[in-house]
Write an enzyme that holds these catalytic residues in place. Structure first.
Site, PDB file in Angstrom:
ATOM      1  N   ASP A  53      75.284  12.934  31.537  1.00  0.00           N
ATOM      2  CA  ASP A  53      74.162  13.726  31.048  1.00  0.00           C
ATOM      3  C   ASP A  53      74.696  15.006  30.416  1.00  0.00           C
ATOM      4  OD1 ASP A  53      73.512  14.119  34.513  1.00  0.00           O
ATOM      5  OD2 ASP A  53      74.755  15.433  33.301  1.00  0.00           O
ATOM      6  N   ASP A  55      73.704  19.167  29.502  1.00  0.00           N
ATOM      7  CA  ASP A  55      72.850  20.334  29.732  1.00  0.00           C
ATOM      8  C   ASP A  55      73.076  21.341  28.610  1.00  0.00           C
ATOM      9  OD1 ASP A  55      72.117  19.129  32.095  1.00  0.00           O
ATOM     10  OD2 ASP A  55      73.574  20.243  33.287  1.00  0.00           O
ATOM     11  N   ASP A 130      78.205  28.384  38.905  1.00  0.00           N
ATOM     12  CA  ASP A 130      78.830  28.229  40.219  1.00  0.00           C
ATOM     13  C   ASP A 130      80.349  28.152  40.164  1.00  0.00           C
ATOM     14  OD1 ASP A 130      78.802  25.735  38.990  1.00  0.00           O
ATOM     15  OD2 ASP A 130      77.545  24.787  40.507  1.00  0.00           O
TER      16      ASP A 130
END
Length: 426
Positions: A53, A55, A130
């Site tokens: 995927d 982002d 993160d």
């Protein structure tokens, strides 16, 4: 030193990016917004993997993104995200996050509760991510990579490292401890010592995370090609006890760990072969040892019949588990059926085998019984008998002469008094 890495110095190419992601990037740019491919898509390409995927990070606010795409849906409470759908593919679009300030709402443990503070600075957004390997941005305007956090160096050194102070970042979002384990195993990287050290001490913070969110994270960990390694990581870092306390309590008892490893290895194989997997089977496996233990306690302490003890144990363990990790009823109900059918495999005489073969949950219960047999919990010859029974359902293999050990003896049906008197008169 410039954070921009030109296209000739990295392997990311437009050909590796999905057409849906490219369409979102160009639409945002043409509307006057900044837009970059970010996170796992860039990371995986640089690590030599095919991303699943993509982002996108932008300075457009969620409502502005929604105005550009008819198929856009806004989701999230802690931080609103735009999901743009193209057929089955969903592109996640996030607005640049502003720098952390005292205005961010936190609980007593330091977890951020509300984070809808947007920013216009890509560098501030990078520092809010993160791990360093997730803080890389691909600029479609000149095909360069922007690296403000040393992510490229950590990719080259095969290291997972948190951005900023590890304890503070885990307190902000405890799910990062689970993500550290998952991403490290996915890439085959090591977790940096300073990133790894606080995890066992802070594992209890997972109790502050909503159970519904942990349900999704557990599926990412254990319904993956790296399921066995991820499970080991949960055990080694003290995270399993917070997610599945009933399993953790019996993990070192004979046969429990082999059953877990066999089931997770089977799940990994099915995913690699593009076969279907269901969370119901996963949770039936993870909670089974705790159900068996509690059922034995109910039989010994309260003298309950085996079937009643198993049913009560199943309900009790499920009720306790959903306080930690949510399990939707569409998965917990089939898991319970799988457990309740296990005792029926012992009976191979009369009409009972035919009835079990016709049960809608037979196949899942049979697969689970075979796993238990492979782990030493059940007699492999019984599993083999049921395998042959499925191959020739019209001619069931002969049942053994002796009933299974522990099975109740078949009682002869009594005639009613009326039947006896009728027979006597005849």
């Amino acid at each position: 030193m410039s954070p921009r890495i030109p296209r000739e110095n990295h392997p990311v190419s437009r050909k590796l990016i999905s057409s849906a992601a490219l369409k979102v990037l160009y639409t945002l740019n043409e509307a006057g917004y900044q837009a970059y491919l970010v996170g796992g898509g860039v990371r995986d390409i640089l690590a030599g993997l095919q991303p699943k995927d993509f982002d996108i990070s932008t300075n457009a606010h969620p409502e502005q993104v929604k105005a550009l795409f008819r198929s856009c849906r806004l989701v999230g409470r802690r931080f609103v995200i735009a999901h743009v759908r193209f057929g089955r593919e969903v592109i996640e679009v996030t607005t640049f996050r502003g720098a952390l300030t005292d205005s961010h709402e936190r609980d007593e443990t330091g977890r951020i509760l509300s984070d809808n503070v947007y920013g216009d600075d890509i560098e501030a957004d990078a520092l809010r991510r993160d791990f360093t390997v997730n803080g890389l941005y691909y600029d479609i305007s000149d095909f360069s990579i922007l690296d403000y956090v040393g992510g490229v160096a950590d990719l080259q050194q095969r290291t997972i490292r948190l951005i900023g102070d590890a304890e503070l970042r885990y307190r902000e979002d405890p799910v990062r401890m689970l993500r550290a384990v998952r991403i490290a195993n996915k890439l085959g990287f090591d977790i940096a010592p300073k990133t790894q050290k606080p995890i066992p001490r802070l594992a209890g913070l997972l109790n502050e995370v909503p159970p519904a969110r942990l349900f999704d994270e557990v599926l990412k960990l254990l319904q993956s090609p790296n399921a066995v390694e991820n499970f080991k990581g949960l055990v080694d870092h003290g995270l399993l006890a917070e997610l599945f306390p009933s399993l953790h309590a019996v993990l070192h008892e004979p046969g429990v760990r082999p059953l877990m490893d066999a089931a997770l290895a089977n799940t990994a194989r099915r995913i690699c072969n593009e076969q279907s997997v269901t969370p119901a089977f996963l949770y039936a496996t993870l909670l089974w040892p705790g159900v068996v233990r509690h059922a034995a306690e109910l039989r010994d302490q309260q003298g309950l019949p085996p079937a009643v003890a198993m049913a009560q144990a199943a309900d009790s363990v499920l009720a306790d588990q959903v306080q930690r990790v949510a399990i939707p009823k569409r998965f917990s109900a089939p898991a319970r059926e799988i457990w309740m059918l296990q005792s029926r495999f012992a009976y191979r005489r009369g009409k009972k085998p035919e009835r079990l073969l016709a049960h809608p949950r037979f196949r899942a219960a049979y697969d689970f019984f075979c796993l238990r047999a492979d782990a030493g919990e059940e007699d492999p010859s019984v599993a083999q008998w049921w395998t042959e029974a499925q191959e020739a359902p019209d001619a069931l293999p002969p049942a053994p002469e002796n009933p299974p050990e522990g099975a109740p003896k078949r009682r002869r049906r009594r005639r009613s008094r009326g039947s006896r008197s009728s027979s006597a008169s005849q």
